[in-house]
Design an enzyme around this catalytic site. Structure first.
Site, PDB file in Angstrom:
ATOM      1  CG  MET A 143       0.975  15.822  10.989  1.00 25.56           C
ATOM      2  SD  MET A 143       1.442  16.012  12.727  1.00 25.56           S
ATOM      3  CE  MET A 143       0.236  14.936  13.524  1.00 25.56           C
ATOM      4  CG  ASP A 145       3.029   9.206   6.357  1.00 24.92           C
ATOM      5  OD1 ASP A 145       1.850   8.998   6.696  1.00 24.92           O
ATOM      6  OD2 ASP A 145       3.522   8.766   5.304  1.00 24.92           O
ATOM      7  CD1 TRP A 169      -1.876  13.681   2.253  1.00 21.31           C
ATOM      8  CD2 TRP A 169      -2.431  14.277   0.175  1.00 21.31           C
ATOM      9  NE1 TRP A 169      -0.790  13.418   1.435  1.00 21.31           N
ATOM     10  CE2 TRP A 169      -1.104  13.778   0.140  1.00 21.31           C
ATOM     11  CE3 TRP A 169      -2.997  14.721  -1.023  1.00 21.31           C
ATOM     12  CZ2 TRP A 169      -0.348  13.705  -1.021  1.00 21.31           C
ATOM     13  CZ3 TRP A 169      -2.235  14.653  -2.190  1.00 21.31           C
ATOM     14  CH2 TRP A 169      -0.926  14.151  -2.184  1.00 21.31           C
ATOM     15  CG  PHE A 201       5.243  12.205  -1.072  1.00 16.28           C
ATOM     16  CD1 PHE A 201       4.567  13.420  -1.120  1.00 16.28           C
ATOM     17  CD2 PHE A 201       4.707  11.140  -1.777  1.00 16.28           C
ATOM     18  CE1 PHE A 201       3.388  13.575  -1.842  1.00 16.28           C
ATOM     19  CE2 PHE A 201       3.528  11.270  -2.511  1.00 16.28           C
ATOM     20  CZ  PHE A 201       2.868  12.486  -2.548  1.00 16.28           C
ATOM     21  CB  SER A 202       7.226   9.854   4.209  1.00 17.04           C
ATOM     22  OG  SER A 202       5.944  10.243   4.634  1.00 17.04           O
ATOM     23  CG  ASP A 255       7.254   6.500   2.099  1.00 18.41           C
ATOM     24  OD1 ASP A 255       7.108   7.642   1.643  1.00 18.41           O
ATOM     25  OD2 ASP A 255       6.312   5.691   2.189  1.00 18.41           O
ATOM     26  CD  GLU A 306       1.835   4.478   1.724  1.00 20.91           C
ATOM     27  OE1 GLU A 306       1.729   5.293   0.799  1.00 20.91           O
ATOM     28  OE2 GLU A 306       1.095   4.478   2.733  1.00 20.91           O
TER      29      GLU A 306
END
Length: 553
Positions: A143, A145, A169, A201-202, A255, A306
């Site tokens: 895990m 973000d 990751w 992604f985030s 993001d 980010e």
């Protein structure tokens, strides 16, 4: 992390041998194999060896169509742990392996073939030495973000960057956990999975009437922004047919943080693009107009910007900017800017070279806030690790935890406005009875009298030393002799923060692998991982009086 209910997901330890079904691979060449999957078991256990080269796996259905692609470090010599792959009907698993045969040996002799088995049930019990007891962690896997956090109908929703197929990751999806008290978390099914546009992604979530709308970065050949809608309060999402909703030729374009701006009566999106933040507006969440950029020459530019966030506190706007590398003590960290925002342009009130850090520890990154929190509270979570060593910390079954929930405010020191950080009020529910000695899960409150030195230690001679210098107005944490550190040369360190005035009280939250320190006025927050070979059970304080509380987890 305490789960009120364990969702039926596998980790490293499993049920009895009687539930296993042996898998026979078809080895087709030096780097190619296939496995036939029959729907007589729910899951296939994939044996992982973290030092192995990545293998590329493709699931093929009965119509010879590829339904899923993933990357797994399949075991060559030894199995570190297992990860599950859900079996959905009769399928073929096509495997491309990598590595030099001269050093790995023939593919047919790899350990993965001996250990790859089918099973129906899994044991998700928390067994690892360093798995936190009251911090959120994934049931298994990697895990990073926190993503898409929101509050709705009495439930806190936490999504997160998740690799279900290993504890490093890779294979980014949105994992999902929910809570009714912000402390005890219940694991939910995977929320958003990779597709032809790329890995997930985030991003962020907003509530729009009864719907929950997620925005995330699709990380394929290029990074683009996509949208998905949930009609069941964030339990499942349907991806928008018009994805991607926003594109760019910038290599780092990710993001999205989306929020309703009541002052400007429109939707805002803030995106991290290289070393700046770009601001967009929309009236329908589908069509986005670029308005302005912020960041040139402001703050720290030691790495890529980010995971932005932008919100209002007490009449001023705060822009969170997570940066990697460039942190005050190396690696990743969270900086922020205070100013004004008219819905189209953010104006920082500080001089360009001023840098402000939200947390002065080594292990605090990707900080973002929950959307739609009652009473206009600004509640945040961070990823409790550092990109310098996150893939290598001494855990197997899982990697990484979130910080405890924190609440943000503002304070003034001279001409500058700073963000204060205190433990969320929900943490008070975890405070138990007083105890004589520290333990693996406890809260320590220290009433400070002038300069102070506090030492946490164990019988192995491992220790963490915290020092408050009243004259210099600094607080530091020394983990140079804290326990296991050989996994990274960047781990041993001393972190130091300005206190912005005298410290009267210190609050420490100790969990199996972490220490989070706060001054009672919120002017200092410091988060550091530690890996003692046994819990710290001794405490010495000079210049203060400590009270130790048990943590009910």
């Amino acid at each position: 992390m305490t789960f009120k209910k364990l969702f039926l997901l596998p980790v490293a330890l499993f049920a009895t041998m009687s539930t296993w079904a042996q898998v026979t691979p078809m080895v087709l060449g030096e780097n190619h194999a296939m496995v036939r999957l029959q729907q007589d078991r729910k899951y296939l256990l994939l044996p992982v060896e973290e030092k192995a080269e990545m293998a590329n796996l493709c699931l093929i259905d009965k119509h010879n169509e590829a339904t899923q692609r993933l990357n797994v470090r399949l075991a060559v010599d030894n199995v570190d742990y297992f990860v599950p792959l859900e079996i959905k009907g009769n399928q073929t698993l096509d495997i491309t392996l990598h590595g030099d045969r001269r050093t790995t040996g023939p593919v047919k002799d790899f350990a993965c073939w001996r250990e790859m088995k089918g099973t129906d049930t899994f044991d998700t019990t928390n067994r690892e030495q360093y798995r936190p007891l009251y911090h959120h962690t994934p049931l298994y896997g990697w895990m990073n973000d926190p993503n898409g956090m929101f509050y709705k109908d009495g439930v806190w929703h936490l999504y997160y960057q998740w690799n279900p197929y290993g504890s490093q990751w890779e294979n980014m999806t949105w994992g999902h956990s929910t809570s009714t008290d912000l402390i005890h978390w219940e694991a939910q099914p995977t929320a958003i999975e990779a597709d032809a546009l790329g890995s997930i992604f985030s991003g962020s979530c907003v509530t729009d009437g009864d719907n929950v709308v997620a925005f995330y970065t699709s990380a394929g050949q290029h990074q683009t922004q996509s949208m998905a809608v949930s009609i069941d309060n964030g339990r499942s999402f349907e991806k928008y047919s018009g994805n991607p909703v926003l594109t760019s030729d910038a290599p780092d374009f990710r993001d999205p943080k989306v929020f309703w701006n009541a002052d400007a009566n429109l939707w805002n999106m803030v995106l991290a693009v290289g070393q700046e933040m770009r601001i967009y507006t929309s009236h329908n969440l589908k069509d986005w107009t670029y308005e302005s950029s912020f960041g040139k020459e402001y703050g720290n530019h030691g790495g890529v910007w980010e995971c932005p966030d932008l919100f209002k506190i007490d009449g001023k706007w705060v822009l969170l900017c997570n940066i990697n590398p460039g942190g005050p003590f190396g690696g990743s960290a969270t900086q922020y800017f205070v100013g004004q925002f008219d819905g189209r342009k953010f104006t920082c009130e500080s001089m360009p070279k001023v840098t402000k850090w939200l947390d002065y520890g080594k292990d605090h990154y990707a900080t973002v806030s929950f959307y739609n929190v009652p009473s206009q509270r600004r509640v945040v979570l961070a990823w409790m690790s550092n990109w310098q060593y996150a893939n290598n910390v001494p855990t197997k079954q899982f990697r990484s935890a979130n910080s405890i929930p924190r609440e943000l405010g503002l304070f003034q020191d001279g001409e500058e406005t700073y963000v204060s950080v205190v433990p969320s009020k929900e943490m008070a529910a975890l405070r138990g009875a007083k105890q004589a000695k520290p333990s693996e899960a406890c809260e320590i409150v220290v009433d400070v009298k002038g300069s102070m030195e506090l030492t946490l230690s164990n019988a192995k001679g491992e220790r963490v030393v915290m020092t408050y210098d009243a004259q210099q107005q600094t607080f530091s944490m020394d983990r140079m002799q804290s326990g296991q550190m050989a996994f990274s040369d960047a781990f041993p360190c001393v972190t130091t923060a300005p206190t912005h005035g005298a410290v009267k009280q210190l609050r420490l939250f100790i969990d199996r692998c972490s220490i989070e320190a706060f001054t009672s006025d919120g002017k200092v927050a410091m988060t550091n991982l530690v890996f003692p070979s046994e819990p710290y059970n001794q405490l010495k304080v000079k210049g203060g009086k400590a009270t130790i509380y048990n943590i009910i987890h």
